[in-house]
Design a protein around this motif. Structure first.
Motif, short mmCIF file in Angstrom:
data_model
loop_
_atom_site.label_atom_id
_atom_site.label_comp_id
_atom_site.label_asym_id
_atom_site.label_seq_id
_atom_site.Cartn_x
_atom_site.Cartn_y
_atom_site.Cartn_z
N PHE A 9 0.86 -1.18 0.00
CA PHE A 9 0.00 0.00 0.00
C PHE A 9 0.90 1.23 0.00
CE2 PHE A 9 -2.95 -3.08 2.04
CZ PHE A 9 -4.02 -2.93 1.17
N HIS A 17 -6.65 5.60 5.08
CA HIS A 17 -7.23 4.51 5.89
C HIS A 17 -7.24 4.87 7.37
CE1 HIS A 17 -6.96 0.81 8.35
NE2 HIS A 17 -7.90 0.37 7.52
N TRP A 18 -6.07 5.30 7.91
CA TRP A 18 -6.00 5.51 9.36
C TRP A 18 -6.70 6.80 9.80
CZ3 TRP A 18 -5.47 1.29 11.86
CH2 TRP A 18 -4.69 0.26 11.35
N ILE A 25 -14.26 5.84 14.37
CA ILE A 25 -14.35 5.28 15.73
C ILE A 25 -14.77 6.41 16.69
CG2 ILE A 25 -13.02 4.24 17.62
CD1 ILE A 25 -11.40 2.79 15.29
N ARG A 65 -11.42 8.97 -0.77
CA ARG A 65 -10.86 7.63 -0.72
C ARG A 65 -11.47 6.71 -1.78
NH1 ARG A 65 -11.31 4.41 4.16
NH2 ARG A 65 -10.01 2.57 3.98
N TRP A 69 -9.39 4.88 -4.47
CA TRP A 69 -9.47 3.41 -4.55
C TRP A 69 -9.76 2.98 -5.98
CZ3 TRP A 69 -13.17 -0.43 -5.51
CH2 TRP A 69 -12.88 -1.69 -4.99
N LEU A 96 -17.20 -1.98 3.94
CA LEU A 96 -16.68 -0.87 4.76
C LEU A 96 -16.65 0.41 3.92
CD1 LEU A 96 -13.74 -2.65 6.63
CD2 LEU A 96 -15.66 -1.49 7.74
N THR A 100 -18.92 3.65 4.95
CA THR A 100 -18.29 4.92 5.35
C THR A 100 -18.88 6.09 4.56
OG1 THR A 100 -16.46 4.41 3.86
CG2 THR A 100 -16.06 4.04 6.20
N HIS A 161 -13.29 -6.53 11.54
CA HIS A 161 -12.18 -6.18 10.65
C HIS A 161 -10.89 -5.99 11.45
CE1 HIS A 161 -10.24 -3.96 7.35
NE2 HIS A 161 -10.08 -2.91 8.15
N ALA A 162 -10.98 -5.26 12.58
CA ALA A 162 -9.79 -5.01 13.41
C ALA A 162 -9.35 -6.32 14.07
CB ALA A 162 -10.09 -3.95 14.46
N ALA A 165 -7.42 -8.28 11.59
CA ALA A 165 -6.08 -7.73 11.39
C ALA A 165 -5.15 -8.14 12.54
CB ALA A 165 -6.15 -6.20 11.28
N LEU A 166 -5.68 -8.07 13.78
CA LEU A 166 -4.85 -8.42 14.95
C LEU A 166 -4.56 -9.93 14.96
CD1 LEU A 166 -6.51 -6.13 17.63
CD2 LEU A 166 -4.34 -5.78 16.43
N LEU A 177 -1.18 -6.74 8.67
CA LEU A 177 -1.28 -5.47 9.41
C LEU A 177 -0.10 -4.54 9.12
CD1 LEU A 177 -2.75 -3.67 11.45
CD2 LEU A 177 -1.58 -4.89 13.28
N ARG A 179 1.65 -4.26 6.56
CA ARG A 179 1.55 -3.69 5.21
C ARG A 179 0.67 -2.44 5.24
NH1 ARG A 179 -0.09 -7.09 -0.20
NH2 ARG A 179 -2.20 -6.91 0.60
C1 HEM Z 1 -13.56 2.67 10.94
C2 HEM Z 1 -12.57 1.93 10.80
C3 HEM Z 1 -12.04 1.25 9.56
C4 HEM Z 1 -12.47 1.24 8.26
C5 HEM Z 1 -13.68 1.96 7.68
C6 HEM Z 1 -11.54 0.41 7.50
C7 HEM Z 1 -11.64 0.16 6.13
C8 HEM Z 1 -10.74 -0.57 5.40
C9 HEM Z 1 -10.79 -0.79 3.97
C10 HEM Z 1 -11.88 -0.25 3.04
C11 HEM Z 1 -9.72 -1.53 3.62
C12 HEM Z 1 -9.31 -1.97 2.18
C13 HEM Z 1 -8.24 -1.04 1.70
C14 HEM Z 1 -7.95 -1.13 0.22
O1 HEM Z 1 -8.10 -2.18 -0.41
O2 HEM Z 1 -7.53 -0.07 -0.32
C15 HEM Z 1 -8.97 -1.80 4.82
C16 HEM Z 1 -7.81 -2.52 4.89
C17 HEM Z 1 -7.17 -2.83 6.06
N1 HEM Z 1 -7.51 -2.43 7.34
FE1 HEM Z 1 -9.04 -1.26 7.85
N2 HEM Z 1 -10.59 -0.07 8.36
C18 HEM Z 1 -10.85 0.42 9.62
C19 HEM Z 1 -10.17 0.18 10.79
C20 HEM Z 1 -9.10 -0.68 10.90
C21 HEM Z 1 -8.43 -1.04 12.12
C22 HEM Z 1 -8.83 -0.52 13.52
C23 HEM Z 1 -7.44 -1.91 11.79
C24 HEM Z 1 -6.43 -2.62 12.64
C25 HEM Z 1 -6.50 -2.88 13.91
C26 HEM Z 1 -7.46 -2.07 10.34
C27 HEM Z 1 -6.60 -2.83 9.61
C28 HEM Z 1 -6.62 -2.98 8.24
C29 HEM Z 1 -5.64 -3.76 7.49
C30 HEM Z 1 -4.48 -4.53 8.09
C31 HEM Z 1 -5.99 -3.67 6.14
C32 HEM Z 1 -5.26 -4.33 4.93
C33 HEM Z 1 -5.88 -5.64 4.60
C34 HEM Z 1 -5.25 -6.26 3.36
O3 HEM Z 1 -4.05 -6.21 3.15
O4 HEM Z 1 -6.02 -6.81 2.56
N3 HEM Z 1 -8.50 -1.31 9.83
N4 HEM Z 1 -9.61 -1.21 5.89
#
Ligand code: HEM
Ligand code: HEM
Length: 205
Positions: A9, A17-18, A25, A65, A69, A96, A100, A161-162, A165-166, A177, A179
C-alpha cells in the motif's frame, strides 16, 4: 511512495485509511454519548455540532478515498490468505467502503429533514447546505433510525475487521497489518541492509 504497488500500500492509501478509521471510531463513540437522555442540553447541542462537523469531514475523506481506490492498483493479497479469506476480506472491505459513505449521508439526511431546521455549520465556520429533502417528523425519525442502524452495523464490522487484522498479526504472524502500517518494507529493507544474505526473525513476521 504515494501510490500503491503490486505488493504494497502507498502512503496515500495508508494515510486515508487511518485518518478515516480514527474519525469513524470517534464519531461512533461521540454519537452514542451525545444521544443519551440524561445529558445537559447545552453540552448536548455543542456535541451535536462537533458530531456533524467531524461527520461531514469523514464523508469528504471517504469520497476522496473512493475515487483514490477506483484509480489505484490494488496490492495482491498476502500469500498466506486462503481463497475463502480472500473472498471474505474483499467483501468486508467493499462493505466498509460503502458504509463509510452511506452512514454520513444518512446523518446529513437527519439534519436536512429535521423540522427544527438547525443549520450545519462546519466547525462554526462553513455553512453546509441541507440536502434537498422535505422536512417532516416522519422523515426525520426514519433517517434517525437508518443512521443509527447503519452506524452500529459499521461499528460491528469494524470490530470484526480489526480483530481479523490483529489475528493475522499476532497469530498468523503474516504481513497483513504491517503492510497497512507501512512498516513492513522499511523493516525488510533495513534487514536486507544489515544481513544481506541472512534469514532472521524479520523474515518470519
Ligand atoms: C472505521 C474503521 C475502519 C475502516 C472503515 C476500514 C476500512 C478498510 C478498507 C476499506 C480496507 C481496504 C483497503 C484497500 O483495499 O484499499 C482496509 C484494509 C485494512 N484495514 Fe481497515 N478499516 C478500519 C479500521 C481498521 C483497524 C482498527 C485496523 C487494525 C487494527 C485495520 C486494519 C486494516 C488492514 C491490516 C488492512 C489491509 C488488509 C489487506 O491487506 O487486505 N483497519 N480497511
Ligand atoms: C461516518 C460518519 C458518522 C458516524 C459513524 C455517525 C455515528 C452516529 C451514531 C453512532 C449516532 C448515535 C445513534 C443512536 O444511538 O441513536 C449518531 C447520531 C447522530 N448523527 Fe451521526 N454519524 C456520522 C455522521 C454524521 C453526519 C455527517 C451527520 C450530519 C451532518 C450526523 C448527524 C447525526 C445526528 C443529528 C444524530 C442524532 C440523531 C438523534 O437525534 O437521535 N452524523 N451518529
Amino acid at each position: 511512495m504515494l501510490r500503491n504497488k503490486r505488493d504494497a500500500f502507498g502512503w496515500g492509501t495508508i494515510a486515508l485509511h487511518w485518518t478515516i478509521a480514527l474519525l469513524i471510531i470517534g464519531l461512533i463513540v461521540l454519537g452514542y454519548v451525545m444521544t443519551r437522555k440524561n445529558i445537559d442540553p447545552e453540552v448536548q447541542f455543542s456535541l451535536y455540532q462537533w458530531h456533524k462537523s467531524f461527520g461531514m469531514t469523514a464523508l469528504a475523506l471517504a469520497l476522496i478515498r473512493l475515487v483514490w481506490w477506483l484509480a489505484s492498483i490494488h496490492p495482491v493479497p498476502v500469500p498466506t490468505l486462503t481463497p475463502l479469506e480472500r473472498r471474505g476480506s474483499s467483501m468486508a472491505h467493499g462493505l466498509l467502503l460503502v458504509l463509510t459513505i452511506a452512514v454520513p449521508f444518512a446523518g446529513w439526511a437527519v439534519a436536512s429533514t429535521s423540522t427544527l431546521g438547525i443549520p450545519t455549520l462546519l466547525f462554526n465556520r462553513v455553512l453546509v447546505p441541507h440536502l434537498p429533502m422535505a422536512k417532516s417528523e416522519a422523515a426525520e425519525s426514519f433517517w434517525t433510525e437508518a443512521h443509527a442502524l447503519l452506524a452500529y452495523c459499521l461499528a460491528g464490522l469494524v470490530v470484526l475487521h480489526a480483530a481479523a487484522a490483529l489475528y493475522h498479526h499476532f497469530r498468523r504472524r503474516d504481513e497483513v497489518l504491517t503492510r497497512m502500517l507501512g512498516i513492513f518494507r522499511r523493516r525488510m529493507a533495513s534487514n536486507a541492509h544489515q544481513h544481506p544474505k541472512g534469514h532472521d526473525k524479520w523474515d518470519d513476521l
